[in-house]
Design an enzyme around this catalytic site. Structure first.
Site, mmCIF file in Angstrom:
data_model
loop_
_atom_site.group_PDB
_atom_site.id
_atom_site.type_symbol
_atom_site.label_atom_id
_atom_site.label_comp_id
_atom_site.label_asym_id
_atom_site.label_seq_id
_atom_site.Cartn_x
_atom_site.Cartn_y
_atom_site.Cartn_z
ATOM 1 N N ASP A 1 -1.766 -5.938 -36.089
ATOM 2 C CA ASP A 1 -3.058 -5.811 -35.407
ATOM 3 C C ASP A 1 -3.160 -6.817 -34.265
ATOM 4 O OD1 ASP A 1 -3.355 -8.059 -36.950
ATOM 5 O OD2 ASP A 1 -5.187 -7.413 -37.964
ATOM 6 N N SER A 2 -2.083 -7.626 -34.070
ATOM 7 C CA SER A 2 -1.984 -8.458 -32.865
ATOM 8 C C SER A 2 -1.935 -7.564 -31.625
ATOM 9 C CB SER A 2 -0.750 -9.359 -32.928
ATOM 10 O OG SER A 2 0.397 -8.613 -33.286
ATOM 11 N N ASP B 1 -0.171 -2.802 -40.025
ATOM 12 C CA ASP B 1 -1.350 -3.566 -40.455
ATOM 13 C C ASP B 1 -2.552 -2.660 -40.682
ATOM 14 O OD1 ASP B 1 -0.695 -6.236 -40.719
ATOM 15 O OD2 ASP B 1 -1.071 -6.723 -38.614
ATOM 16 N N LYS C 1 0.273 -3.487 -44.473
ATOM 17 C CA LYS C 1 0.072 -4.923 -44.704
ATOM 18 C C LYS C 1 -1.424 -5.213 -44.683
ATOM 19 C CE LYS C 1 1.256 -8.258 -41.519
ATOM 20 N NZ LYS C 1 -0.033 -8.888 -41.184
ATOM 21 N N GLU D 1 -4.420 -8.489 -45.273
ATOM 22 C CA GLU D 1 -4.621 -9.935 -45.329
ATOM 23 C C GLU D 1 -5.486 -10.293 -46.527
ATOM 24 O OE1 GLU D 1 -6.221 -11.321 -41.605
ATOM 25 O OE2 GLU D 1 -4.512 -10.568 -40.454
ATOM 26 N N GLU E 1 1.556 -17.253 -42.894
ATOM 27 C CA GLU E 1 1.329 -17.641 -41.493
ATOM 28 C C GLU E 1 0.776 -19.055 -41.410
ATOM 29 O OE1 GLU E 1 -0.685 -14.687 -39.142
ATOM 30 O OE2 GLU E 1 -0.895 -16.047 -37.425
HETATM 31 O O1 KIV Z 1 -0.507 -8.842 -36.394
HETATM 32 C C1 KIV Z 1 0.522 -9.532 -36.393
HETATM 33 O O2 KIV Z 1 1.281 -9.592 -35.412
HETATM 34 C C2 KIV Z 1 0.826 -10.294 -37.598
HETATM 35 C C3 KIV Z 1 1.940 -11.296 -37.502
HETATM 36 C C4 KIV Z 1 1.492 -12.497 -36.781
HETATM 37 C C5 KIV Z 1 2.493 -11.628 -38.842
HETATM 38 O O3 KIV Z 1 0.204 -10.116 -38.593
#
Ligand code: KIV
Length: 290
Positions: free
Chosen positions: A70-71, A109, A139, A141, A208
């Protein structure tokens, strides 16, 4: 049909820089391959990608896991945080990535707001990701707070990667992006959460921005692979955001980041040269036209 061919086609590491360091030539990375790598002491490489062209390069280079993170909210859309990106947008990015890959495991994510309400919502969002993007795993969190959601997703046959430590979707709760779990109480909770995620059936865990000694302790105390970002070298693998490690973004320089290229400068110069060539009428020349 095309997809079936891709799954069956062989991938060799002949042209990959990883040829000399990979212990086993995996044709296709699965959640099981990652656990095997941990057992064999082979470090896992993971990078983000959000589009077809980049994912093809990352996959061809031999990266084991591609994270559609989600980055994307930051590096693709220019938002300050990861919170605004939607489930539909994540599915769009993930489906572009899946079309490019032949070998890597693609983890997607679950974005903020697509799983926090309750476990039914978490399952619905995960099913949409798997069905509409073709990704291989999701994934999420968090630790004990989302245990029911993780259970429900796993019960539906969807592999889950955990994410503890600095969890950017909670940035407004933390108030800062500094290192997490420096105090004993938070470190203890993180270790317990990691053990819980393993017990629930997660196939891997991202840690992280936490102290290296804590990350090492976590990696040694669980049998699933621990992949770190800003968590030191004692874990089972590393992940970076691709735009950061290629130096496409020169505004972000945390200590944990190693830049392998300076693409921001190189691209700016190349594009500047193009502008100059157009203005001077040097481009196109006689051999560049019909
Ligand atoms: O969204 C992302 O890029 C991440 C990484 C920083 C692990 O969750």
């Amino acid at each position: 049909m095309l997809h079936f061919y891709r799954i069956c086609s062989t991938f060799t590491l002949q042209n990959s820089p990883l040829m000399s360091v990979a212990k086993k030539d995996y044709k296709r990375i699965t959640t099981k391959s990652l656990i095997e790598m941990k057992t064999n002491g082979e470090k896992i490489s993971m990078l983000t990608a959000y589009d077809y062209t980049m994912a093809k390069i990352v996959d061809t280079a031999g990266v084991d896991v591609i994270l559609v993170g989600d980055s994307a909210s930051n590096v693709m859309a220019g938002h300050e945080t990861t919170l605004p990106i939607t489930l539909d947008q994540m599915i769009y990015h993930a489906s572009s990535v899946v079309r490019a890959i032949e070998r890597a495991l693609v983890v997607v994510d679950l974005p903020f707001g697509s799983y926090q309400s309750d476990s039914k919502e978490a399952l619905r969002s995960s099913i949409r990701i798997m069905k509409e993007s073709g990704g291989h795993a999701v994934k999420l969190e968090g630790g004990r707070e989302i245990k029911d959601s993780i259970k429900k997703i796993l019960n539906a046959g969807i592999p889950v990667m955990g994410h503890l430590g600095l969890t950017p979707q909670s940035i407004y709760k933390f108030g800062t992006y500094t290192v997490r779990a420096k105090e004993e109480e938070e470190a203890e909770k993180l270790l317990e959460d990691a053990q819980l995620l393993e017990k629930l059936g997660c196939f891997a865990l991202v840690l992280e921005k936490i102290p290296a000694h804590l990350a090492t302790k976590v990696a040694q105390s669980i049998s699933i692979p621990v992949i770190g970002i800003g968590a030191g070298g004692g874990v089972d693998g590393q992940v970076l955001v691709i735009h950061d490690m290629l130096g496409m973004n020169n505004e972000f320089s945390p200590r944990f980041l190693r830049r392998y290229l300076d693409l921001y400068d190189q691209m700016t110069k190349a594009i500047g040269n193009y502008v100059a060539d157009v203005k001077s009428k040097d481009f196109p020349n006689a051999s560049e036209q019909y």
